[in-house]
Write an enzyme that holds these catalytic residues in place. Structure first.
Site, mmCIF file in Angstrom:
data_model
loop_
_atom_site.group_PDB
_atom_site.id
_atom_site.type_symbol
_atom_site.label_atom_id
_atom_site.label_comp_id
_atom_site.label_asym_id
_atom_site.label_seq_id
_atom_site.Cartn_x
_atom_site.Cartn_y
_atom_site.Cartn_z
ATOM 1 N N GLU A 125 -0.875 -5.239 -2.527
ATOM 2 C CA GLU A 125 -1.687 -4.036 -2.479
ATOM 3 C C GLU A 125 -0.900 -2.821 -2.966
ATOM 4 O OE1 GLU A 125 -4.310 -3.438 0.838
ATOM 5 O OE2 GLU A 125 -3.625 -5.275 1.797
ATOM 6 N N ASN A 126 -1.616 -1.718 -3.164
ATOM 7 C CA ASN A 126 -1.065 -0.405 -3.432
ATOM 8 C C ASN A 126 -0.356 -0.354 -4.792
ATOM 9 O OD1 ASN A 126 -0.465 2.329 -2.908
ATOM 10 N ND2 ASN A 126 -0.211 1.880 -0.733
#
Length: 562
Positions: free
Chosen positions: A383-384
């Site tokens: 993620e991110n």
């Protein structure tokens, strides 16, 4: 995508009923004469699928409980904006009386025919039979039968729907559709075969296709593809298809295709896992044995393994890899006959994927966790911007996973990432393409269909996102449908998401049933810590923000078998 909002790393009823009641007053009487032959297809939903029924808002599903008879029934999840109307169109004869009946359960459940008579029950705590009759018009050759719930009144069930009377074929239309061509198998598992064919034409219009196994009709669909389930492993089946029009005219049989089902899981890795997230560092973590005893769940996804500095793994980046609360929970799970898959990464914190200097260093750090717990599987929650939106880090993680599979025979590798409502985003597509280019041999690509601005239709958007992932896997790897589904995971969020999307227990049940019927590999959700009621409680760490029972989402997830 998972955010830090939770502190995690990562109607109009009275007025409308009055109108409906007026419309129904004196409208129906019990039927008189009609030939006793049910002309509806899949009337008891025993095929395990909806076809040829269609339901508004993707709110209909086939469930195993509660049923009136057999092993299946229809469930409609009526919402505040959709009554979950499920209907089927059948050929009928003009100037003929038909008897319609169904067994229903729930509040404000309706049964009727479009443009004609209907009936309803305001409350049925157990299955109750509804009956109504109608007479077709002088030139009528088709009728659309329906059942539905009511706005804001919750889930309803229907089973054993019957339309008694002579089948269609009367009237002036006597021309049959052309014969379907090009029937082929597009995929198979140990218990299902997927088929497709070329469309037929008709002087009036094709209304459906009947799929046969030998001489037995096994399903009816409106499109040019179907999946036949409930088959035996390692068994040969021969299929044909016939087209049908509204007057009941049917075509000749298509070419026959013979398919032998797979010996095992079929179509992919054979890996199946129901594993909701459990997080020992947040949200009043429950005793896992209590949850297992109450729900039957066996697997948990343990969150999160991060970098404690120097490319060294630790739970949450600060709790010891062994000897702490996480190992205690893992020992409890295994003592109760279960197991765990650790999740590396998440939304926040110092990630091993981003901070280890190379793929080999990342593989070595991950190997420490594999060795500490004798793992069967690992999940990288990518993620991110530091991992998901960094193509070099994506490649580092995928290369490390390829190394780990080579060094640990039998290890299953999972990557988890965010999605749009229609499938992978640019970076999701890039991740899949890199996995193919590197030869990472990823077992499961898991999407997180929440926090994507999905709106109110969480079931429909989840299905659409998953179908988008399936199509990407097919185009990238050259897989058929069955193989692509067998490499897919869904990781949802129970109750309220950070963006106020609401996945109710009923919607999660629909998603679970869809996942089972399409034989995907993995079902998870965030998180067991939140699997407790707090209606009106908002988005919090230790409850769902909605009305439910304790561990209800985990119980539903435990019913995932793939």
């Amino acid at each position: 995508m998972r955010t830090s909002t939770l502190g995690r790393p990562r109607r109009r009823l009275v007025a409308l009923l009055g109108t409906a009641a007026l419309a129904l007053t004196g409208a129906v009487a019990l039927p008189g004469s009609a030939e006793a032959a049910n002309i509806l297809s899949n009337a008891g939903f025993e095929s395990g699928g909806l076809s040829p029924w269609t339901c508004t808002g993707n709110l209909g599903s086939v469930v195993s409980s509660p049923v009136h008879s057999g092993s299946k029934a229809l469930q409609g999840a009526a919402s505040s904006s959709d009554n979950a109307k499920c209907s089927q169109t059948v050929p009928v004869q003009p100037n003929t009386t038909y008897s319609l009946s169904a067994w229903v359960r729930g509040n404000y459940v309706y049964l009727g025919v479009d443009g004609g008579a209907s009936t309803w029950t305001p409350s049925a705590s157990s299955y109750t039979q509804l009956s109504v009759s109608f007479t077709t018009g002088a030139s009528q050759t088709s009728a659309t039968i329906y059942t539905h719930g009511w706005y804001g009144q919750g889930t309803y069930w229907a089973d054993d729907i019957s339309l008694d009377g002579p089948g269609g074929g009367g009237g002036t239309d006597t021309q049959a559709p052309t014969t379907p061509t090009g029937l082929t198998s597009t995929g198979k598992t140990s218990s299902s075969v997927s088929l497709s064919w070329n469309a037929s034409s008709d002087n009036v219009g094709v209304t459906g296709y009947d799929v046969y196994n030998g001489s037995s009709r096994v399903t009816t669909v409106t499109g040019t593809s179907a999946t036949v389930g409930g088959l035996a492993a390692s068994t040969s089946y021969t299929f044909t298809v016939r087209a049908r029009d509204a007057a009941g005219n049917t075509s000749a049989a298509s070419n026959a295709v013979t398919v032998t089902t797979s010996t095992g899981g079929g179509g992919g890795t054979g890996f199946k896992q129901a594993a909701p997230y459990l997080y020992e560092g947040w949200g009043d973590p429950p005793n896992p044995q209590t949850v297992m005893s109450a729900t039957g769940i066996k697997w948990f996804t343990m969150a999160f393994v991060l970098d404690s500095g120097g490319c060294n793994p630790a739970w949450d980046g600060n709790r010891p890899l062994t000897g702490g609360a996480d190992q205690t929970a893992i020992n409890q799970i295994r003592a109760a006959g279960g197991d765990i898959v650790p999740s590396f990464g998440g939304w926040q914190g110092s990630k091993l994927g981003a901070n280890c200097s190379s793929a080999s260093a990342l593989a070595a750090a991950t190997q420490k966790v594999i060795d500490a717990y004798g793992l069967k599987a690992v999940d990288f929650d990518i993620e991110n911007t530091d991992e998901f939106e960094n193509e070099a880090v994506q490649a580092k993680i995928l290369t490390a996973l390829k190394t780990l599979k080579a060094n640990n025979p039998g290890l299953k590798t999972i990557v988890t990432f965010g999605t749009s409502t229609t499938g992978p985003t640019y970076y999701g597509n890039r991740l899949i393409e890199q996995a193919k280019s590197i030869g990472a041999d990823i077992d499961v690509f898991t999407i997180m269909p929440f926090d994507f601005g999905g709106g109110s239709d969480m079931y429909g958007n989840t299905v659409n996102a998953t179908e988008g992932l399936k199509n990407k896997l097919k185009s990238t790897f050259g897989w058929d449908d069955a193989t692509a589904y067998a490499h897919i995971g869904i990781s949802g969020m129970n109750g309220l998401s950070d963006q106020q999307e609401n996945t109710t227990p009923q919607i999660w049940t629909q998603i679970r049933d869809w996942a089972n019927s399409h034989h995907i590999a993995r079902l998870a959700y965030w998180a067991v810590n939140r699997d407790r009621p707090c209606p009106g409680g908002g988005v919090t760490s230790n409850c769902s923000g909605i009305s439910q029972t304790n561990w209800q989402f985990t119980s539903i997830t435990a019913g995932f078998t793939g």
